[in-house]
Design an enzyme around this catalytic site. Structure first.
Site, mmCIF file in Angstrom:
data_model
loop_
_atom_site.group_PDB
_atom_site.id
_atom_site.type_symbol
_atom_site.label_atom_id
_atom_site.label_comp_id
_atom_site.label_asym_id
_atom_site.label_seq_id
_atom_site.Cartn_x
_atom_site.Cartn_y
_atom_site.Cartn_z
ATOM 1 N N LYS A 69 -56.441 4.179 -63.853
ATOM 2 C CA LYS A 69 -55.756 4.986 -63.286
ATOM 3 C C LYS A 69 -54.351 5.567 -63.985
ATOM 4 O O LYS A 69 -54.123 4.955 -64.853
ATOM 5 C CB LYS A 69 -55.339 4.078 -61.852
ATOM 6 C CG LYS A 69 -54.793 4.920 -61.037
ATOM 7 C CD LYS A 69 -54.420 3.620 -59.673
ATOM 8 C CE LYS A 69 -53.723 4.420 -58.801
ATOM 9 N NZ LYS A 69 -53.540 3.387 -57.583
ATOM 10 N N SER A 112 -54.484 4.535 -53.021
ATOM 11 C CA SER A 112 -54.281 5.581 -53.854
ATOM 12 C C SER A 112 -55.262 5.728 -55.181
ATOM 13 O O SER A 112 -55.320 6.666 -55.880
ATOM 14 C CB SER A 112 -52.796 5.441 -54.364
ATOM 15 O OG SER A 112 -52.661 4.406 -55.090
ATOM 16 N N SER A 129 -54.785 0.171 -51.673
ATOM 17 C CA SER A 129 -55.139 1.204 -52.840
ATOM 18 C C SER A 129 -56.192 0.986 -53.634
ATOM 19 O O SER A 129 -56.644 1.896 -54.429
ATOM 20 C CB SER A 129 -53.939 1.580 -53.716
ATOM 21 O OG SER A 129 -53.026 2.135 -53.043
#
Length: 501
Positions: A90, A172, A196
């Site tokens: 990420k 996210s 997330s």
């Protein structure tokens, strides 16, 4: 394969890490070929065709690193359990290479981290190849109220691989989840503060593990919350997720929260892959406040999943009563009432200021206040959805000394832990709690407990559907056993279909 680049977009599709390793060990493929195969899929699926937009940028050294791993393998120098396996991370995880670390913000579009995050060091020590950075919901979805999941000012919008533009992608860690779900890498590494990992993994028909707080270091991850942040794996199978979890766990002298991780460092979580683990297991189903959020088809899928659990030998308490946080489910998800998010507002300012104070001098932001001002000055590109969360966080005193912060943190511990998860597990004598999709994600997150989500099926109305198992802190072994047994009994995951060759 194994004799040069093979141009077959399907060659790595749905391959588990163990299957990829077998190809490498038998000489049927090289690590460079795997890297090139994933890069071709990214070019044809992520950057054209359905244009999923899950990858923010590619590691320019990925192919060269793969050649190194291939040379090492020929010499018998296997450096770890992921030797030559391509993964994506990420874009809020530092990597001290030629890739940026931006948290999806144009304010950090020129930021190169000085060194690898601790989890990246662990991945590289295990032999993994960092294929690239994955897109995300900007600032880990803590910039604006009502922001589209998967959107960032730097990377644009990530699309769901099972229904691009139709189904929610979650946030996210939308980029790592879609990359894993669409077979653009062997695995994605996400981060979670409050759902997330669990939410985007569920919506990409993946297995996501939200580890207990303290198992995995926070060093080198752009922060949101001291008490809730963690990295974790998003994979296509429980086996892969268990393997990746073992790689990521470890004590970090720079992060005191990982002191307990020394008891689990080097632990092989794949030893808990027990097909018969549901026999005699007692599970509590969280129906109240969650089940009605499913559409009709999704409800049938979850009822079917409960049937699979029962047929495999589990006793289901349905529904679990007296689960106080469930009463607040709608407001927990919407952040509009009930349990507040004051802990995040206060911790975000302190944590982000500490991170930004250390970034390069030429960057335009070195504090939360400067970030708010930068966004206002560049609002046409930086503030498509506003920055209500950033502005509210900036109004806190930045000290963690306020009574508001203390009371909110104690309320989280009491309501989500003692009066919810702990109470339900104790009163009913449960091995774990189970709930539909990602709907109770924030409850376990607020107290740092373990969660794992597993595919349950596909609804034409809402997309992929999952069930999620929740246990106490450091109960990853028990949850992996249950999740694996369910996965093997159901076997529902299907790869997304793309009209590309």
């Amino acid at each position: 394969m194994g004799n040069g680049y093979f141009s077959d977009i399907h060659v790595v599709e749905e391959k588990t890490i163990s299957e990829l390793l077998t190809l490498l060990e038998e000489g049927a493929a090289t690590s460079k070929e795997l890297v090139l195969a994933y890069l071709e899929r990214i070019a044809k699926i992520d950057k054209s065709g359905p244009t999923l937009n899950s990858i923010a940028e590619i590691n320019p050294d990925a192919a060269a690193l793969a050649e190194v791993r291939d040379a090492q393998r020929k010499k018998g120098e296997i450096i770890g359990p992921l030797h030559g396996i391509p993964v994506v991370i990420k874009d809020n995880i530092d990597s001290g290479d030629k890739m940026h670390t931006t948290a999806g913000s144009i304010a950090l579009r020129d930021h190169y981290a000085g060194e690898d995050a601790f989890v990246v060091k662990k991945l590289k020590a295990a032999g993994a190849i960092i294929l690239g950075k994955a897109n995300l919901t900007e600032w880990a979805n803590f910039i604006a109220i009502g922001m589209r999941n998967g959107f960032s000012s730097r990377g644009g919008a990530v699309l769901n691989c099972y229904g691009p533009g139709r189904f929610d992608v979650g946030g996210s860690s939308s980029g790592p989840a879609v990359a894993a779900g669409a077979n653009l890498a062997a695995c994605g590494i996400g981060t979670e503060t409050s759902g997330s990992i669990i939410m985007p993994a569920a919506l990409a028909s993946c297995v996501g593990i939200k580890p207990s707080i303290g198992l995995i270091s926070r060093t080198g991850i752009i922060p949101l919350s001291f008490t809730q942040d963690t990295a974790g794996p998003i994979c296509r199978t429980v086996e892969d997720a268990a393997l990746m979890l073992g790689v990521l766990v470890g004590e970090d002298e720079k992060d005191p929260i990982t002191w307990f991780a020394k008891d689990w460092e080097g632990h092989d979580y794949t030893q808990y892959l027990d097909r018969d683990a549901l026999k005699g297991a007692k599970l509590g189903f969280l129906r109240e406040g969650y089940f009605e959020r499913l559409d009709e088809e999704g409800a049938r899928i979850v009822e079917s999943a409960l049937g699979v659990l029962k047929n495999a030998g589990a006793k289901i308490v349905d529904p679990v009563k007296n689960y106080k946080a469930a009463e607040m489910a709608p407001v927990l998800i919407s952040m509009k009432g009930g349990l507040d998010v004051n802990v995040l507002y206060h911790e975000f300012k302190v944590a982000l200021n500490a991170y930004l104070a250390r970034v390069e001098p030429h960057l335009p932001v070195h504090s939360l206040r400067e970030l708010v001002e930068f966004n206002l000055a560049n609002k046409e590109t930086a503030l498509k959805y506003g920055q209500a969360h950033l502005e509210k966080a900036d109004l806190t005193d930045g000290s963690l000394a306020s009574l508001e912060y203390f009371n909110s943190r104690m309320q989280d511990e009491r309501v989500c832990g003692e009066e919810s998860i702990d109470r339900a597990l104790d009163e009913y004598g449960l091995d774990a709690l189970v709930y539909p999709n990602y709907y109770a994600q924030t409850v376990a997150a607020r107290v740092g407990y373990a969660s794992i989500t597993v595919p349950a099926g596909y609804s034409s109305g809402i997309g992929p559907v999952s069930i999620t198992f929740v246990g106490r802190k450091f109960d990853e072994p028990g949850l992996i056993r249950l999740a694996y047994a369910y996965e093997q009994a159901s076997k529902v995951r299907k790869p997304p279909v793309f009209d590309v060759e």
